[in-house]
Design a protein around this motif. Structure first.
Motif, short mmCIF file in Angstrom:
data_model
loop_
_atom_site.label_atom_id
_atom_site.label_comp_id
_atom_site.label_asym_id
_atom_site.label_seq_id
_atom_site.Cartn_x
_atom_site.Cartn_y
_atom_site.Cartn_z
N LEU A 21 0.80 -1.22 0.00
CA LEU A 21 0.00 0.00 0.00
C LEU A 21 0.83 1.26 0.00
O LEU A 21 0.30 2.36 0.07
CB LEU A 21 -0.94 0.01 1.22
N SER A 22 2.14 1.14 -0.06
CA SER A 22 2.95 2.36 -0.03
C SER A 22 4.34 2.05 -0.57
O SER A 22 4.68 0.93 -0.91
CB SER A 22 3.06 2.91 1.40
N HIS A 23 5.16 3.10 -0.60
CA HIS A 23 6.56 2.93 -1.00
C HIS A 23 7.45 2.77 0.22
O HIS A 23 8.67 2.80 0.10
CB HIS A 23 7.02 4.16 -1.79
N TRP B 292 -7.86 27.63 10.92
CA TRP B 292 -6.56 27.08 10.53
C TRP B 292 -6.71 25.64 10.04
O TRP B 292 -7.43 24.84 10.63
CB TRP B 292 -5.59 27.13 11.71
N GLY B 293 -6.01 25.35 8.97
CA GLY B 293 -6.05 23.99 8.43
C GLY B 293 -4.78 23.65 7.68
O GLY B 293 -3.94 24.51 7.39
N ASP B 294 -4.66 22.39 7.34
CA ASP B 294 -3.57 21.89 6.50
C ASP B 294 -4.23 21.02 5.45
O ASP B 294 -4.82 19.97 5.77
CB ASP B 294 -2.58 21.08 7.34
N ILE B 295 -4.16 21.45 4.19
CA ILE B 295 -4.88 20.73 3.14
C ILE B 295 -3.92 20.11 2.12
O ILE B 295 -4.25 19.95 0.95
CB ILE B 295 -5.92 21.63 2.44
N HIS B 296 -2.73 19.74 2.60
CA HIS B 296 -1.77 19.06 1.73
C HIS B 296 -0.89 18.16 2.58
O HIS B 296 0.10 18.60 3.15
CB HIS B 296 -0.94 20.10 0.96
N TRP B 297 -1.26 16.89 2.67
CA TRP B 297 -0.45 15.91 3.39
C TRP B 297 -0.78 14.52 2.86
O TRP B 297 -1.79 14.33 2.18
CB TRP B 297 -0.66 15.99 4.90
N HIS B 298 0.09 13.57 3.18
CA HIS B 298 0.00 12.24 2.58
C HIS B 298 -0.06 11.15 3.65
O HIS B 298 0.46 11.30 4.75
CB HIS B 298 1.20 11.99 1.67
N SER B 299 -0.66 10.04 3.26
CA SER B 299 -0.76 8.87 4.14
C SER B 299 -0.13 7.67 3.43
O SER B 299 0.37 7.77 2.31
CB SER B 299 -2.23 8.57 4.46
N ASN B 300 -0.23 6.50 4.06
CA ASN B 300 0.30 5.30 3.42
C ASN B 300 -0.62 4.76 2.32
O ASN B 300 -0.38 3.70 1.77
CB ASN B 300 0.62 4.21 4.45
N PHE B 301 -1.69 5.51 2.00
CA PHE B 301 -2.44 5.20 0.78
C PHE B 301 -1.59 5.53 -0.45
O PHE B 301 -1.86 5.04 -1.54
CB PHE B 301 -3.74 6.00 0.73
N SER B 302 -0.58 6.39 -0.27
CA SER B 302 0.38 6.60 -1.36
C SER B 302 1.79 6.54 -0.78
O SER B 302 2.26 5.46 -0.44
CB SER B 302 0.11 7.89 -2.12
N GLY C 3 3.01 8.33 2.02
CA GLY C 3 3.14 8.82 3.39
C GLY C 3 3.50 7.71 4.35
O GLY C 3 3.51 6.52 3.99
N LEU C 4 3.79 8.09 5.59
CA LEU C 4 4.35 7.14 6.54
C LEU C 4 3.31 6.44 7.41
O LEU C 4 3.51 5.31 7.82
CB LEU C 4 5.35 7.88 7.45
N ARG C 5 2.20 7.11 7.69
CA ARG C 5 1.22 6.56 8.62
C ARG C 5 -0.14 6.40 7.94
O ARG C 5 -0.33 6.81 6.80
CB ARG C 5 1.11 7.45 9.86
N SER C 6 -1.10 5.84 8.67
CA SER C 6 -2.41 5.57 8.10
C SER C 6 -3.22 6.86 7.99
O SER C 6 -2.97 7.84 8.70
CB SER C 6 -3.17 4.57 8.98
N PRO C 7 -4.24 6.90 7.11
CA PRO C 7 -5.09 8.08 7.01
C PRO C 7 -5.73 8.46 8.33
O PRO C 7 -5.76 9.64 8.70
CB PRO C 7 -6.15 7.67 5.98
#
Length: 429
Positions: A40-42, A213-223, A225-229
């Motif tokens: 599920l990830s690299h 305040w928000g963060d609308i650009h981050w990655h998970s192990n669906f691609s 990223g390091l951790r689960s969504p």
């Protein structure tokens, strides 16, 4: 098969070091640690592999110890999947009832306090407090006492508070208010550490607009990223106390693994109207404009049921084709790392004020405003002519955002973990 997400690297050579693996009875097995790429990830995992050298009998007990193991994850239960390969074909079959472990937080090292950025006098608000360990995750079983102070006159915030185990290191103080105008902070200490909140501007009247305040650009192990969504969403809600967020995994992997429907379901699960807003989103990952592509753009939807328009599809392989599919939908696109040669030089020749109203001017990669801006890009100084100011000079009308582009799956950033990349192992040479 230990999880890939920031666990101690398993090893068999140093008995008193972190992540030591042993097996009992030892004389019956050859013990190996093998690298493994998770499907599920690299990111790389490791297999703890036991090769039997003698016959095993029904009901015989085998004890595998993975000792002094450390994990950098938000508190949760995690499975360690166990498989058997009785015929030696390399295709293990999972056993029923794989062991489950509970991840716990470390000792208290920091206190994070979050308050609104702008309010009116006597306007009621929440003071959000979380006790963090050395890696910026909530502690386990914290029962210490913290004390508050402020440079403003404050109401309904106790002078001190003693956490109970039921708090899980997080407590929200309701109906707090400042009674005078000015710019104020809240200081907090538990005797060992001293921390301060973000600043709050208090105006004589209730302000007509609020700041969220928000963060609308981050990655998970669906691609990649390091951790689960879910870890990312929980981190955004309970650690950085964001008001809104969007996970933006790469379209090619979401499409290839048919994860887009699941991506949307996870986003919906963590959506809490009026409290925590999530958007369905992904990263449209075109090659750099220097390589004939269009650069990277994040795509955001208001509607949960929208399809994935992937760059790998000929129908949406360019920005103009993508925008033609997004016409009439509640959607926008936001380019990022706009001049970074090694990743995503943006093709600014395509133009759409409606569907591309914003540009990411800053991220964990550095400043995209102009060449020579501070801090510079992480990988290089960027390509002249492709920065945000260059796009404005071409006539593009853009608002600006900043996001983390966190591949550690830590939306909202993590000041404690800055510069600490954790256990993201590479395969041995």
């Amino acid at each position: 098969l230990p999880p890939k997400l920031n666990w101690s690297r398993p090893q068999i050579s140093k008995p008193f070091a972190e992540g030591f693996v042993s097996v009992t009875p030892a004389h019956k097995f050859n013990l190996k640690i093998e690298p493994y790429m998770h499907p599920l990830s690299h990111n790389y995992s490791y297999k703890i592999k036991l090769i039997s050298t003698t016959q095993l009998y029904p009901y015989e007990k085998i004890i595998i110890s993975y000792s002094r193991a450390r994990s950098q994850r938000i508190m949760q239960s995690c499975f360690f999947h166990v498989l058997t390969d009785t015929n030696g074909d390399g295709k293990g079959k999972p056993i029923f009832g794989s062991p489950k472990v509970q991840v716990k937080g470390g000792e208290a090292k920091h206190v994070r306090v979050v308050i609104p950025s702008i309010i009116g006098i006597s306007d009621r608000f929440d003071v959000k407090v979380v006790i963090l360990d050395q890696f910026g995750f909530p502690c386990s079983g914290y029962t210490g006492t913290i004390t508050f102070s402020s440079n403003g006159t404050i109401q309904n915030l106790p002078a001190s508070y003693t956490f109970s185990k039921n708090d899980n290191s997080i407590h929200i103080f309701k109906d707090v208010s400042f009674l005078n105008k000015g710019k104020f902070l809240i200081r907090v200490t538990d005797g060992a550490t001293n921390d301060i909140s973000n600043p709050c501007v208090v105006t004589p009247r209730i302000p007509p607009y609020r700041i969220y305040w928000g963060d609308i650009h981050w990655h998970s192990n669906f691609s990649d990223g390091l951790r689960s969504p879910s870890e990312g969403y929980l981190y955004a809600k309970y650690v950085t106390f964001l008001d809104f967020t969007a996970m933006t995994d790469h379209d090619s992997l979401l499409d290839f693994k048919n994860l887009w429907p699941t991506n949307n379901l996870v986003s919906q699960h963590h959506y809490s109207p009026g409290d925590f807003i999530t958007f369905n989103a992904y990263e449209w990952t075109s090659p750099s404009a220097l390589e004939g592509g269009s650069g990277h753009r994040n795509v955001y939807f208001l509607d949960d049921s929208q399809p994935l328009f992937s760059n790998s599809s000929p129908e949406t392989a360019t920005t103009d084709l993508l925008w033609s599919q997004l016409e009439g939908r509640d959607a926008i696109t936001i380019p990022h790392h706009v001049a970074e040669a090694s990743i995503s030089v943006i093709d600014w020749s395509s133009y759409n004020d409606v569907l591309q109203p914003l540009g990411e001017i800053y991220s964990g990669h550095g400043s995209s405003e102009y060449q020579g801006g501070e801090p510079p890009y992480f990988f290089n100084d960027g390509v002249p002519g492709y920065f945000i100011q260059d796009a404005l000079a071409m006539g593009h009308k853009l608002g600006f955002i900043a996001s983390t582009d966190s591949h550690l799956t830590l939306p909202g950033g993590n000041d404690i973990l800055s510069g600490y990349l954790g256990y993201r192992h590479a395969l041995p040479a």
